[in-house]
Design a protein around this motif. Structure first.
Motif, PDB file in Angstrom:
ATOM      1  N   ALA A 201      83.299   0.116  40.070  1.00 51.97           N
ATOM      2  CA  ALA A 201      84.808   1.302  40.553  1.00 51.97           C
ATOM      3  C   ALA A 201      85.139   0.447  41.687  1.00 51.97           C
ATOM      4  CB  ALA A 201      84.482   2.467  40.966  1.00 51.97           C
ATOM      5  N   GLN A 202      86.518   0.463  41.544  1.00 48.66           N
ATOM      6  CA  GLN A 202      87.392  -0.746  42.941  1.00 48.66           C
ATOM      7  C   GLN A 202      88.861   1.041  43.176  1.00 48.66           C
ATOM      8  OE1 GLN A 202      87.935  -4.300  40.480  1.00 48.66           O
ATOM      9  NE2 GLN A 202      87.506  -5.198  42.229  1.00 48.66           N
ATOM     10  N   ASP A 203      88.238   1.542  43.515  1.00 49.79           N
ATOM     11  CA  ASP A 203      89.283   2.620  43.843  1.00 49.79           C
ATOM     12  C   ASP A 203      90.183   2.325  45.583  1.00 49.79           C
ATOM     13  OD1 ASP A 203      89.973   5.505  43.926  1.00 49.79           O
ATOM     14  OD2 ASP A 203      88.913   5.936  45.984  1.00 49.79           O
ATOM     15  N   ARG A 204      91.698   2.770  44.816  1.00 54.10           N
ATOM     16  CA  ARG A 204      92.819   2.573  45.138  1.00 54.10           C
ATOM     17  C   ARG A 204      93.718   3.648  45.787  1.00 54.10           C
ATOM     18  NH1 ARG A 204      96.273  -1.781  45.975  1.00 54.10           N
ATOM     19  NH2 ARG A 204      96.678  -0.969  47.276  1.00 54.10           N
ATOM     20  N   GLY A 205      92.486   5.023  45.948  1.00 55.80           N
ATOM     21  CA  GLY A 205      92.882   6.162  46.417  1.00 55.80           C
ATOM     22  C   GLY A 205      93.385   7.655  45.092  1.00 55.80           C
ATOM     23  N   ALA A 206      92.502   7.421  43.570  1.00 51.99           N
ATOM     24  CA  ALA A 206      92.864   7.652  42.958  1.00 51.99           C
ATOM     25  C   ALA A 206      92.719   9.618  43.335  1.00 51.99           C
ATOM     26  CB  ALA A 206      92.082   6.877  42.153  1.00 51.99           C
ATOM     27  N   LEU A 207      92.985  10.068  42.420  1.00 54.93           N
ATOM     28  CA  LEU A 207      92.704  11.475  42.631  1.00 54.93           C
ATOM     29  C   LEU A 207      91.933  11.889  41.887  1.00 54.93           C
ATOM     30  CD1 LEU A 207      96.182  13.196  43.087  1.00 54.93           C
ATOM     31  CD2 LEU A 207      94.839  13.103  44.424  1.00 54.93           C
ATOM     32  N   ASP A 208      90.662  12.661  41.590  1.00 58.62           N
ATOM     33  CA  ASP A 208      89.708  13.329  41.052  1.00 58.62           C
ATOM     34  C   ASP A 208      89.878  13.407  39.511  1.00 58.62           C
ATOM     35  OD1 ASP A 208      88.396  13.784  43.296  1.00 58.62           O
ATOM     36  OD2 ASP A 208      88.070  15.905  43.217  1.00 58.62           O
ATOM     37  N   TYR A 209      91.091  13.696  39.352  1.00 59.13           N
ATOM     38  CA  TYR A 209      90.869  13.981  37.635  1.00 59.13           C
ATOM     39  C   TYR A 209      91.626  12.475  36.989  1.00 59.13           C
ATOM     40  CZ  TYR A 209      96.387  13.106  38.278  1.00 59.13           C
ATOM     41  OH  TYR A 209      97.557  12.286  39.044  1.00 59.13           O
ATOM     42  N   ALA A 210      92.376  11.426  37.852  1.00 57.60           N
ATOM     43  CA  ALA A 210      91.942  10.004  37.397  1.00 57.60           C
ATOM     44  C   ALA A 210      90.387   9.386  37.449  1.00 57.60           C
ATOM     45  CB  ALA A 210      93.420   9.217  38.118  1.00 57.60           C
ATOM     46  N   ILE A 211      90.521   9.780  38.331  1.00 57.87           N
ATOM     47  CA  ILE A 211      88.920   9.136  38.908  1.00 57.87           C
ATOM     48  C   ILE A 211      87.933   9.322  37.375  1.00 57.87           C
ATOM     49  CG2 ILE A 211      86.609   8.895  39.574  1.00 57.87           C
ATOM     50  CD1 ILE A 211      87.966   9.632  41.915  1.00 57.87           C
TER      51      ILE A 211
END
Length: 94
Positions: free
Chosen positions: A64-74
């Protein structure tokens, strides 16, 4: 659900997450790279793990490469990547 191939979902845009799913024989492994890992890394991993378990996946490697996604997007990106990875080549061509 069985993971049959490598698949991904998401983007590297701000406020999004790129989830890459690969087959594994060693349970659930999550590798996280995040701009906000110190603050929210454990929460992101928890959301991903709960989504995986909720879909009945027992063996998978997740990057997982996260750029500040919100819970629903994750959740949505994880579900989409898992669904894509569970389909064989013959199912994709349909």
């Amino acid at each position: 659900m069985e993971i049959k191939r490598t698949a991904s979902a998401g983007t590297m845009e701000s406020s999004d997450i790129m989830i890459t799913v690969k087959p594994s024989n060693n349970g659930i492994k999550i590798e996280l790279k995040s701009d906000v890992e110190k603050q929210f890394g454990n929460q992101v991993k928890k959301i991903i793990k709960n989504t995986i378990e909720g879909m009945g996946v027992k063996n998978v490697y997740i990057r997982a490469q996260d750029r500040g996604a919100l819970d629903y997007a994750i959740k949505a990106r994880t579900r989409t990547a898992l669904e894509r990875a569970s389909k064989g080549a013959e199912e994709i061509e349909k």
